[in-house]
Design an enzyme around this catalytic site. Structure first.
Site, PDB file in Angstrom:
ATOM      1  N   LYS A   8       0.904  -1.828   0.230  1.00 46.44           N
ATOM      2  CA  LYS A   8       0.031   0.396   0.033  1.00 46.44           C
ATOM      3  C   LYS A   8       0.964   1.379  -0.296  1.00 46.44           C
ATOM      4  O   LYS A   8       0.716   2.407  -0.082  1.00 46.44           O
ATOM      5  CB  LYS A   8      -0.993   0.131   1.228  1.00 46.44           C
ATOM      6  N   GLU A  25      -9.457   7.828   4.326  1.00 50.86           N
ATOM      7  CA  GLU A  25     -10.763   6.596   4.947  1.00 50.86           C
ATOM      8  C   GLU A  25     -10.434   5.099   4.949  1.00 50.86           C
ATOM      9  O   GLU A  25      -9.321   4.810   3.810  1.00 50.86           O
ATOM     10  CB  GLU A  25     -12.123   5.956   3.711  1.00 50.86           C
ATOM     11  N   SER A  72       1.490  -9.678  -0.897  1.00 47.78           N
ATOM     12  CA  SER A  72       1.144  -8.450  -1.130  1.00 47.78           C
ATOM     13  C   SER A  72       1.459  -8.065   0.617  1.00 47.78           C
ATOM     14  O   SER A  72       1.700  -7.060   0.379  1.00 47.78           O
ATOM     15  CB  SER A  72      -0.562  -8.624  -1.242  1.00 47.78           C
TER      16      SER A  72
HETATM   17  C1  LIG Z   1      -4.956  -3.695   1.598  1.00 44.94           C
HETATM   18  C2  LIG Z   1      -4.567  -5.454   1.250  1.00 44.94           C
HETATM   19  C3  LIG Z   1      -5.162  -5.975   0.298  1.00 44.94           C
HETATM   20  C4  LIG Z   1      -6.139  -5.961  -0.713  1.00 44.94           C
HETATM   21  O1  LIG Z   1      -6.102  -4.670  -1.186  1.00 44.94           O
HETATM   22  P1  LIG Z   1      -5.880  -4.466  -2.794  1.00 44.94           P
HETATM   23  O2  LIG Z   1      -5.924  -3.092  -3.252  1.00 44.94           O
HETATM   24  O3  LIG Z   1      -6.749  -5.439  -3.638  1.00 44.94           O
HETATM   25  O4  LIG Z   1      -4.132  -4.828  -3.313  1.00 44.94           O
HETATM   26  C5  LIG Z   1      -4.410  -7.648   0.368  1.00 44.94           C
HETATM   27  N1  LIG Z   1      -2.781  -7.552   0.908  1.00 44.94           N
HETATM   28  C6  LIG Z   1      -2.578  -7.370   2.135  1.00 44.94           C
HETATM   29  C7  LIG Z   1      -1.760  -7.215   2.655  1.00 44.94           C
HETATM   30  C8  LIG Z   1      -3.266  -5.393   1.822  1.00 44.94           C
HETATM   31  O5  LIG Z   1      -2.955  -5.310   3.356  1.00 44.94           O
END
Ligand SMILES: *Cc1c(COP(=O)(O)O)cnc(C)c1O
Length: 393
Positions: A89, A111, A377
């Site tokens: 993010k 938000e 992610s």
């Molecule tokens: C917020 C988050 C997501 C989901 O958000 P996307 O916009 O779909 O990427 C996925 N993995 C992690 C670790 C997150 O913090």
């Protein structure tokens, strides 16, 4: 086929900017300026510099030996979990705060649901010395105390949204209201490839650094810039879009988006938008969303807070409709088991969002020499309580 946004802000049948008239000047200012600013040499240099020195990019593309043996394919993990603050993010919040600065803004609003985007926003506001207000549903604040305190430690004001069910959509409404009332000095940082045009395109471009790095790293490690598969979880879809972006036109690269099935697609408690959704308007864009017969948004459910969203970004709705990407859904139980499996197979405890993408490996058929890139992610530190409560390890 073109998968990127068109002149009017659409991806095929999806996208656009369905906003109240009062918000038009704010969104129009962004639309008219975002490309010119982000394509300037000085902007690119500062963005690259911060991604390198502050975030810690490039993140490794790690060849996962034991995972590869398990799935009989060549599995690479793109380690977004190693970014500062623990997930992808931050790539987007860095980009947007530089854009806000270039537009002469001094205040930031956002938000947040689970608090992850709020923390990434509070982090870059501290970095830039910008005033930061984060709206969060009152109920979510009670459920996500550590992230509320993280934001406060970083100097952000966390404002409880007390209307409606006191969750994400109520926080979104309050953030929009704030922005309408403060159009000149404030930028609204949206955390995924959602919202009115130009947000989805802007966020996709900031996150596209992920697939740009994957290409270079694959050349170094395999001699070929394109994998056979890219697999990523989809909440709003920003990490997936970052991982897909530079492969959209390589039609032989199979793009796999993984959604949360919660207790099961037919259980009434899930967030599997492509399986259950119909076209509608959510957060200012036309996309697929889970809704009742008469168009009321259905409250989503997933064990992972980051996938607990009733829609998907319009670009993913387009990739689904055109069948450029395939979408799989994974239950809570499958994701939790996959999280433990990755922990024990590779020594990496993933975020539970990410664990959904890992579980998807069980649903795909690979050839032995297929190159599979899985976008890791985020890291699992934030989810320790959920792992403990689940308990089966
Ligand atoms: C917020 C988050 C997501 C989901 O958000 P996307 O916009 O779909 O990427 C996925 N993995 C992690 C670790 C997150 O913090």
């Amino acid at each position: 086929m073109k998968y990127t946004v068109d002149e009017s802000g659409f991806y095929g049948n999806f996208g656009g900017a369905y906003i109240p008239e009062m918000l038009y000047p704010n969104v129009e200012e962004l639309r008219l300026n975002y490309l010119a600013i982000t394509e300037q040499k000085s902007f690119k240099e500062e963005f690259q510099h911060l991604l390198k020195e502050f975030v810690g990019r490039p993140t490794p593309l790690y060849f996962a030996q034991r995972l590869s043996e398990r799935y009989q394919a060549l599995v690479y993990l793109k380690r977004e979990d190693l970014c500062h603050t623990g997930a992808h993010k931050i790539n987007n919040t860095i980009g947007q705060i530089l854009l806000a600065k270039a537009l002469g803004k001094s205040k930031i609003i956002a938000e947040t649901g689970a608090g992850q985007h709020g923390v990434a926003t509070a982090t870059v506001c501290a970095l830039m010395g910008m005033d930061c207000t984060v709206y969060m549903g009152k109920l979510d604040m009670e459920r996500q105390k550590p992230n509320v305190e993280r934001m406060r430690i970083l100097g952000a004001r966390v404002v409880p949204a007390t209307s409606g069910n006191q969750i994400l959509k109520d926080a979104t409404n309050e953030a929009m209201r704030h922005w309408i009332n403060n159009p000149t000095d404030t930028h609204y940082i949206i955390g995924s490839v959602v919202g009115p045009h130009p947000y989805p395109d802007m966020v996709a471009r900031f996150q596209s650094v992920i697939s740009q790095e994957i290409k270079t790293q694959l050349i170094d490690q395999t001699g070929n810039p394109t994998p056979d598969y890219v697999v990523a979880c989809v909440g709003g879809g920003s990490n997936a879009m970052g991982a897909f972006y530079h492969f959209l036109q390589d039609e032989h690269v199979q793009l796999i988006g993984v959604e949360a099935a919660g207790h099961g697609v037919d259980s009434g408690e899930s967030a599997a938008t492509t399986a259950l959704g119909k076209p509608g308007i959510l957060h200012g864009s036309k996309t697929l969303l889970m809704q009742t017969q008469d168009g009321q948004v259905i409250e989503p459910y997933s064990i992972s807070a980051g996938l607990d969203y009733p829609g998907i970004g319009p670009i993913h709705a387009h990739l689904f409709e055109t069948e450029r990407a395939s979408f799989i859904n994974i239950t809570d139980e499958e994701a939790m088991q996959a999280g433990i499996m990755l922990s024990r197979t590779e020594g990496i405890i993933p975020a539970i969002e990410t664990a959904h993408a890992i579980a998807a490996l069980d649903k795909l058929q690979f050839d032995k020499d297929d190159v599979v890139v899985l976008n890791l992610s985020g890291r699992g530190d934030k989810d320790l309580e959920t792992y403990i409560r689940w308990g089966k390890y």
